[in-house]
Write a protein that holds these residues in place. Structure first.
Motif, PDB file in Angstrom:
ATOM      1  N   GLU A 111     -13.543  34.666  75.758  1.00 59.95           N
ATOM      2  CA  GLU A 111     -12.379  34.012  75.160  1.00 59.95           C
ATOM      3  C   GLU A 111     -11.052  34.618  75.635  1.00 59.95           C
ATOM      4  OE1 GLU A 111     -14.847  35.289  73.320  1.00 59.95           O
ATOM      5  OE2 GLU A 111     -15.710  33.728  72.049  1.00 59.95           O
ATOM      6  N   PHE A 112     -11.100  35.563  76.608  1.00 60.77           N
ATOM      7  CA  PHE A 112      -9.869  36.261  76.977  1.00 60.77           C
ATOM      8  C   PHE A 112      -8.770  35.313  77.444  1.00 60.77           C
ATOM      9  CE2 PHE A 112     -11.750  35.824  81.168  1.00 60.77           C
ATOM     10  CZ  PHE A 112     -10.666  35.742  82.028  1.00 60.77           C
ATOM     11  N   VAL A 113      -9.136  34.174  77.995  1.00 55.29           N
ATOM     12  CA  VAL A 113      -8.141  33.235  78.516  1.00 55.29           C
ATOM     13  C   VAL A 113      -7.289  32.643  77.398  1.00 55.29           C
ATOM     14  CG1 VAL A 113      -9.592  31.162  78.436  1.00 55.29           C
ATOM     15  CG2 VAL A 113      -7.840  31.358  80.195  1.00 55.29           C
ATOM     16  N   GLU A 114      -7.802  32.686  76.161  1.00 54.76           N
ATOM     17  CA  GLU A 114      -7.045  32.133  75.037  1.00 54.76           C
ATOM     18  C   GLU A 114      -5.798  32.951  74.711  1.00 54.76           C
ATOM     19  OE1 GLU A 114      -9.277  30.901  71.554  1.00 54.76           O
ATOM     20  OE2 GLU A 114     -11.049  30.565  72.776  1.00 54.76           O
ATOM     21  N   LYS A 140      -9.750  22.864  86.058  1.00 53.42           N
ATOM     22  CA  LYS A 140     -10.672  23.233  87.140  1.00 53.42           C
ATOM     23  C   LYS A 140     -11.618  24.341  86.675  1.00 53.42           C
ATOM     24  CE  LYS A 140     -12.273  23.241  91.355  1.00 53.42           C
ATOM     25  NZ  LYS A 140     -13.090  22.113  91.854  1.00 53.42           N
ATOM     26  N   CYS A 141     -11.105  25.287  85.888  1.00 54.00           N
ATOM     27  CA  CYS A 141     -11.965  26.341  85.334  1.00 54.00           C
ATOM     28  C   CYS A 141     -13.008  25.744  84.397  1.00 54.00           C
ATOM     29  CB  CYS A 141     -11.113  27.366  84.580  1.00 54.00           C
ATOM     30  SG  CYS A 141     -10.057  28.391  85.630  1.00 54.00           S
ATOM     31  N   VAL A 142     -12.602  24.736  83.622  1.00 52.28           N
ATOM     32  CA  VAL A 142     -13.536  24.070  82.704  1.00 52.28           C
ATOM     33  C   VAL A 142     -14.649  23.384  83.478  1.00 52.28           C
ATOM     34  CG1 VAL A 142     -13.783  22.212  81.007  1.00 52.28           C
ATOM     35  CG2 VAL A 142     -11.802  23.716  80.904  1.00 52.28           C
ATOM     36  N   THR A 143     -14.273  22.601  84.475  1.00 53.64           N
ATOM     37  CA  THR A 143     -15.285  21.843  85.227  1.00 53.64           C
ATOM     38  C   THR A 143     -16.206  22.764  86.026  1.00 53.64           C
ATOM     39  OG1 THR A 143     -13.719  21.523  87.067  1.00 53.64           O
ATOM     40  CG2 THR A 143     -13.828  19.787  85.394  1.00 53.64           C
ATOM     41  N   GLN A 190      -5.535  38.406  85.442  1.00 57.51           N
ATOM     42  CA  GLN A 190      -6.854  38.730  84.896  1.00 57.51           C
ATOM     43  C   GLN A 190      -7.860  37.637  85.241  1.00 57.51           C
ATOM     44  OE1 GLN A 190      -5.523  39.492  80.653  1.00 57.51           O
ATOM     45  NE2 GLN A 190      -7.105  41.038  80.818  1.00 57.51           N
ATOM     46  N   LEU A 191      -7.416  36.387  85.120  1.00 54.61           N
ATOM     47  CA  LEU A 191      -8.291  35.258  85.416  1.00 54.61           C
ATOM     48  C   LEU A 191      -8.712  35.270  86.881  1.00 54.61           C
ATOM     49  CD1 LEU A 191      -9.556  32.615  84.273  1.00 54.61           C
ATOM     50  CD2 LEU A 191      -7.477  31.434  85.014  1.00 54.61           C
ATOM     51  N   GLN A 192      -7.762  35.573  87.745  1.00 52.38           N
ATOM     52  CA  GLN A 192      -8.075  35.652  89.171  1.00 52.38           C
ATOM     53  C   GLN A 192      -9.084  36.761  89.448  1.00 52.38           C
ATOM     54  OE1 GLN A 192      -5.040  37.255  91.779  1.00 52.38           O
ATOM     55  NE2 GLN A 192      -5.475  35.705  93.328  1.00 52.38           N
ATOM     56  N   PHE A 248     -16.863  30.294  77.572  1.00 53.68           N
ATOM     57  CA  PHE A 248     -15.720  30.465  78.475  1.00 53.68           C
ATOM     58  C   PHE A 248     -15.090  29.109  78.797  1.00 53.68           C
ATOM     59  CE2 PHE A 248     -14.085  30.648  82.887  1.00 53.68           C
ATOM     60  CZ  PHE A 248     -13.048  31.543  82.691  1.00 53.68           C
ATOM     61  N   GLY A 249     -15.926  28.102  79.076  1.00 50.86           N
ATOM     62  CA  GLY A 249     -15.422  26.765  79.363  1.00 50.86           C
ATOM     63  C   GLY A 249     -14.649  26.185  78.190  1.00 50.86           C
ATOM     64  N   GLN A 250     -15.148  26.406  76.982  1.00 51.72           N
ATOM     65  CA  GLN A 250     -14.467  25.918  75.783  1.00 51.72           C
ATOM     66  C   GLN A 250     -13.113  26.605  75.602  1.00 51.72           C
ATOM     67  OE1 GLN A 250     -17.429  26.748  72.826  1.00 51.72           O
ATOM     68  NE2 GLN A 250     -18.723  25.003  73.393  1.00 51.72           N
ATOM     69  N   SER A 251     -13.055  27.897  75.908  1.00 56.96           N
ATOM     70  CA  SER A 251     -11.793  28.628  75.800  1.00 56.96           C
ATOM     71  C   SER A 251     -10.772  28.112  76.811  1.00 56.96           C
ATOM     72  CB  SER A 251     -12.028  30.127  76.013  1.00 56.96           C
ATOM     73  OG  SER A 251     -12.833  30.666  74.990  1.00 56.96           O
ATOM     74  N   CYS A 252     -11.230  27.839  78.024  1.00 56.04           N
ATOM     75  CA  CYS A 252     -10.345  27.273  79.045  1.00 56.04           C
ATOM     76  C   CYS A 252      -9.857  25.894  78.621  1.00 56.04           C
ATOM     77  CB  CYS A 252     -11.062  27.187  80.393  1.00 56.04           C
ATOM     78  SG  CYS A 252     -11.370  28.782  81.181  1.00 56.04           S
ATOM     79  N   LEU A 253     -10.731  25.119  77.992  1.00 57.06           N
ATOM     80  CA  LEU A 253     -10.363  23.788  77.527  1.00 57.06           C
ATOM     81  C   LEU A 253      -9.296  23.877  76.441  1.00 57.06           C
ATOM     82  CD1 LEU A 253     -10.857  20.733  77.642  1.00 57.06           C
ATOM     83  CD2 LEU A 253     -12.681  21.044  75.949  1.00 57.06           C
TER      84      LEU A 253
END
Length: 409
Positions: A11-14, A64-67, A295-297, A347-352
């Motif tokens: 969930e760090f992307v949140e 793109k991260c989600v897909t 961080q994401l990179q 992770f995908g849900q957090s990106c979404l």
């Protein structure tokens, strides 16, 4: 497996959310305070539109991260499962090669966005300098400043000194967290190297949280478990300390709200340009977003390294996928795939969620640019207070409890 640069929680992307939500609101406040001056209004419009376009690109990146996360769950991991079940090394290699191409594309996109945030932040800093220059020009003939403005300015400066101290403390705490996190990652890496089952899990799951949980579940060694507990406890303590500092910082900013409103109102009544304090806060938000994107990179680069390592392991003597794989090893691998699927879904849900916030910002948050700031003082104050109320409702620590739980689970 080396676990450097991996995050504790999917969930760090949140952590993007509060900074993204605050940015447009701070532009709105800047527009209210400075938009009645024609030259500054043009500058603010240009910067705000520039920021809006940058957020559109950020939304596309997160999509793109989600897909890609969905593709990993729906394509790569099922292929790896099939490869293990049928001992097909070629199929595994091809699947990993395709996934690596997806990840390389994301890393390139993130890098381009980071550069754009760097440029935009520079432009905002330049605009802040322009405001200060214009402010100095307009005040050349207005030497006299009311005692009330002076008094309020001193209060704001006092608050700002406190914020600067807290900012330094937060930076020091973040450094300690990074150092302790690196120590934990190296410790877990060492355990994974000595445990075949955990080594397989480390090759599939790109988060340290489930590895820590597995160390506890398997009770690998009393000493290793004890050290893991000590490190995670220290990380939890430091995270709580950082959370407390953020809350303290936030409370001071809230106290400054009324003072800044009164100060801006008085200065505009005297025909003076208010200080561009909110533009400075915009820069801080942009820097925070940029830091998280870095961080994401690093995260995606680390995932790429894991896939490279996994691919190599399918063609060397210690084959993970091979005809001679025993049932115990196969069971470890299949279980690891199940764990990976759940974490990639999270992770995908957090990106979404982050993507939706950027989308909302793009659609609604810049409507204030459709008209000039209110001329009527009552309307102006109502709009300012409405924006400030929205700012107050944004949590400074959206992931603190979740992160602490992930570290200690």
């Amino acid at each position: 497996m080396m676990l450097r640069d991996l995050t504790n929680s999917p969930e760090f992307v949140e952590e993007l959310l509060p900074a993204a939500e605050r940015t447009a609101l701070l532009y709105h406040l800047s527009y209210l305070c400075l938009g009645s001056f024609p030259k500054l209004e043009r500058i603010l419009r240009q910067r705000a539109v520039e920021n809006q376009l940058l957020f559109v690109s950020s939304e596309t990146l997160l999509l793109k991260c989600v897909t890609t996360s969905e593709d990993l769950v729906s394509a790569l991991l099922p292929m790896l499962r099939l490869s293990v079940e049928n001992n097909q090394t070629i199929l595994a290699g091809r699947s990993l090669e395709k996934a690596k191409a997806w990840i390389t594309e994301i890393v390139d996109r993130v890098n381009a966005i980071i550069d754009r945030y760097e440029k935009h932040n520079y432009n905002v800093a330049s605009s802040t300098s322009d405001v200060i220059t214009e402010k100095a020009e307009t005040e050349k003939e207005k030497v006299e400043t009311s005692s009330e403005i002076k008094s309020l300015g001193e209060i704001v400066n006092k608050f700002q000194d406190e914020l600067n101290k807290i900012f330094e403390e937060i930076g020091e705490t973040e450094t300690k967290i990074q150092e302790k996190n690196a120590e934990l990652q190296n410790h877990v890496s060492d355990i994974c190297r000595k445990s075949h089952g955990l080594g397989i899990l480390a090759a599939i799951v790109p988060f340290i949280g489930p590895l820590i949980k597995s160390i506890y579940d398997t009770a690998t060694a009393p000493g290793a478990t004890a050290k893991t507990t000590a490190l995670t406890s220290e990380l939890s303590r430091l995270s709580s300390e950082k959370s407390d500092l953020r809350n303290k910082d936030w409370n001071i900013q809230v106290q400054m709200t009324d003072i800044q409103l009164k100060l801006a109102t008085l200065k505009m009544q005297e025909g003076k340009i208010p200080d561009p304090v909110h533009l400075g806060e915009v820069q801080m938000c942009l820097s925070q977003i940029q830091k998280i994107l870095i961080q994401l990179q690093k995260f995606w680069m680390s995932v790429g390294e894991l896939l490279d390592s996994l691919k190599k392991k399918t063609f060397v003597g210690e084959d993970i996928v091979a005809p001679e794989m025993n049932e115990n090893t196969k069971s470890f691998f299949l279980k690891s795939i199940e764990i990976a699927e759940e974490y990639w879904k999270t992770f995908g849900q957090s990106c979404l969620k982050a993507k939706d916030i950027f989308s909302l910002q793009n659609k609604d948050a810049y409507k204030f640019l459709e008209s000039s700031p209110p001329v009527d003082p009552v309307e102006w104050k109502q709009e300012y207070e409405s924006v400030m109320e929205k700012l107050k409702n944004i949590s400074p620590n959206p992931l603190c409890e979740a992160n602490n739980a992930a570290i200690t689970e």
